[in-house]
Design an enzyme around this catalytic site. Structure first.
Site, PDB file in Angstrom:
ATOM      1  N   GLU A 170       0.901  -1.168   0.023  1.00  0.00           N
ATOM      2  CA  GLU A 170      -0.011   0.117   0.034  1.00  0.00           C
ATOM      3  C   GLU A 170       0.952   1.064  -0.070  1.00  0.00           C
ATOM      4  OE1 GLU A 170      -2.902  -0.556   3.206  1.00  0.00           O
ATOM      5  OE2 GLU A 170      -3.670  -2.562   2.339  1.00  0.00           O
ATOM      6  N   ASN A 211       1.735  -5.261  -3.500  1.00  0.00           N
ATOM      7  CA  ASN A 211       0.623  -5.412  -2.638  1.00  0.00           C
ATOM      8  C   ASN A 211      -0.311  -4.162  -2.520  1.00  0.00           C
ATOM      9  OD1 ASN A 211      -1.305  -7.863  -2.249  1.00  0.00           O
ATOM     10  ND2 ASN A 211      -1.301  -6.894  -0.251  1.00  0.00           N
ATOM     11  N   HIS A 247     -10.523  -6.232  -2.228  1.00  0.00           N
ATOM     12  CA  HIS A 247     -11.389  -5.982  -1.302  1.00  0.00           C
ATOM     13  C   HIS A 247     -12.802  -5.130  -2.112  1.00  0.00           C
ATOM     14  CE1 HIS A 247      -9.531  -7.378   2.361  1.00  0.00           C
ATOM     15  NE2 HIS A 247      -8.521  -6.686   1.979  1.00  0.00           N
ATOM     16  N   GLU A 276      -6.399 -10.652  -1.021  1.00  0.00           N
ATOM     17  CA  GLU A 276      -7.220 -10.544  -0.066  1.00  0.00           C
ATOM     18  C   GLU A 276      -8.633 -10.422  -0.267  1.00  0.00           C
ATOM     19  OE1 GLU A 276      -5.606  -7.075   2.456  1.00  0.00           O
ATOM     20  OE2 GLU A 276      -3.499  -7.527   1.886  1.00  0.00           O
ATOM     21  N   ASP A 278     -12.571 -10.248  -0.484  1.00  0.00           N
ATOM     22  CA  ASP A 278     -13.653 -10.170   0.109  1.00  0.00           C
ATOM     23  C   ASP A 278     -14.677  -9.330  -0.613  1.00  0.00           C
ATOM     24  OD1 ASP A 278     -13.119  -7.832   1.384  1.00  0.00           O
ATOM     25  OD2 ASP A 278     -12.563  -8.922   3.471  1.00  0.00           O
TER      26      ASP A 278
END
Length: 359
Positions: A170, A211, A247, A276, A278
């Site tokens: 990030e 990432n 996400h 990651e 979701d």
């Protein structure tokens, strides 16, 4: 949960999502996520892809159903918090490796690979480090040495046991500018290349990833990563992978140009991965929302399976019982493929169908 996971900006509303043509009924799960048909892991093995999950170490220790489902459905695991800096070195020079060690042992016992998460990040840093930078007792030269020692120590400890590391996490804002962090302010942008070089020296066989979130499709942020990776690789820096967190939220639409984004990183000779995933929604849950959610999971998985560069797809937890989402996004939740009682949602079945067709 001992640590609150990071705050996420909403997924970019780049394109309207399409609903599944039919709503798949939630199937009841027996203890351990059982039920009819092969597991996600069995199908992923046949498809030649890693299907992973972030692991809550307290749940793994205390919840038998969680533990059994983690082993049944996933052939890759990521420590949700146990490998982050504040967890492994809460006091300067005092390390707590037990939760991370426990995950590595669990993975070995269950034939799973491990993704390491994460070495350099602006968040979840130990207080001794952030306070030292804030009060000036830790200056530029010392901070650089501290970062090098942290990366070297953690990566060497798990040398040969971690398949992929999220090395730098990030580092860009939404507009593609570098994030204002203690690393950028004190060390300048060279810290990114340094981190990859130090990690590679500590374990030359681990694949090393950038990432971030909101980089699923082609946009200013993902393009900044593309240009960074292109430049660093031309300079011989061992940037080997691009991790797309995934996400998403159904109220913001599905990102555009996902396949194109994967393809351009693959053309650089890099691996890609969804790291990651979701898909949250505004509560309460209904069948239409679940169908939309299932379509988002499936479309991300299909993009991965359709790209030669992408052989790893990780969900950020598989049951709502331990999801980070409700604690961060008020009024939102139901983001994972299973409900709080380990019942399979349409999203779970969408993943299963996608893996089956991806063989």
């Amino acid at each position: 949960m001992r640590h609150m996971n990071r705050f996420r900006l909403p997924a970019l509303a780049l394109a309207a999502g399409t609903l599944l043509s039919t709503v798949v009924a939630v199937q009841p799960a027996s203890a351990g996520g059982g039920g009819q048909g092969p597991s996600l892991r069995t199908l992923a093995d046949r498809a030649g892809v890693r299907i992973g999950t972030a692991v809550d170490m307290t749940a793994l220790a205390d919840d038998r159903t969680y533990r059994r489902t983690t082993g049944r459905d996933y052939n890759s695991v990521t420590a949700e918090n146990a490998m982050k800096w504040e967890s492994v070195e809460p006091e300067r020079g005092v390390h707590d490796w037990k939760p991370a060690d426990d995950l590595v042992r669990y993975a070995r016992a269950h034939g799973q690979v491990v993704r390491g998460h994460t070495l350099v990040w602006h968040s979840q840093l130990p207080v001794w480090l952030t306070d030292g930078v804030a009060d000036g007792s830790i200056g530029r030269a010392e901070l650089r040495k501290i970062l090098r020692d942290h990366i070297t120590t953690e990566v060497k400890r798990y040398k040969g046991k971690i398949q992929q590391w999220d090395v730098v996490n990030e580092v860009f804002e939404e507009d593609g500018s570098l994030r204002d962090s203690i690393w950028l302010r004190l060390l300048g942008p060279s810290y990114i290349a340094d981190a990859f070089r130090w990690a590679h020296a500590a374990d030359p066989k681990a694949k090393l990833f950038l990432n971030d979130y909101n980089v699923e499709g082609v946009n200013a942020k993902s393009t900044a990563y593309y240009e960074l990776a292109k430049r660093l690789r031309a300079e011989g820096v061992p940037v080997q992978g691009f991790g797309i967190q995934g996400h998403l939220a159904i109220q913001y639409g599905f990102p555009g140009q996902v396949a194109e984004n994967l393809a351009r990183f693959g053309a650089l000779g890099m691996q890609t991965a969804f790291t990651e995933v979701d898909v949250r929604m505004i509560l309460p849950v209904d069948e239409t929302k679940q169908a939309t959610q299932a379509s988002y999971y499936r479309r991300l998985l299909d993009a991965c399976l359709g790209a030669r560069s992408c052989r790893s797809f990780t969900v950020w937890g598989f049951t709502d019982k331990y999801s980070w989402v409700p604690g961060v996004f008020e009024g939102q939740g139901s983001a994972t493929p299973m409900d709080e009682a380990y019942g399979r949602k349409p999203a779970y079945e969408a993943l299963r169908e996608g893996l089956a067709e991806g063989r």
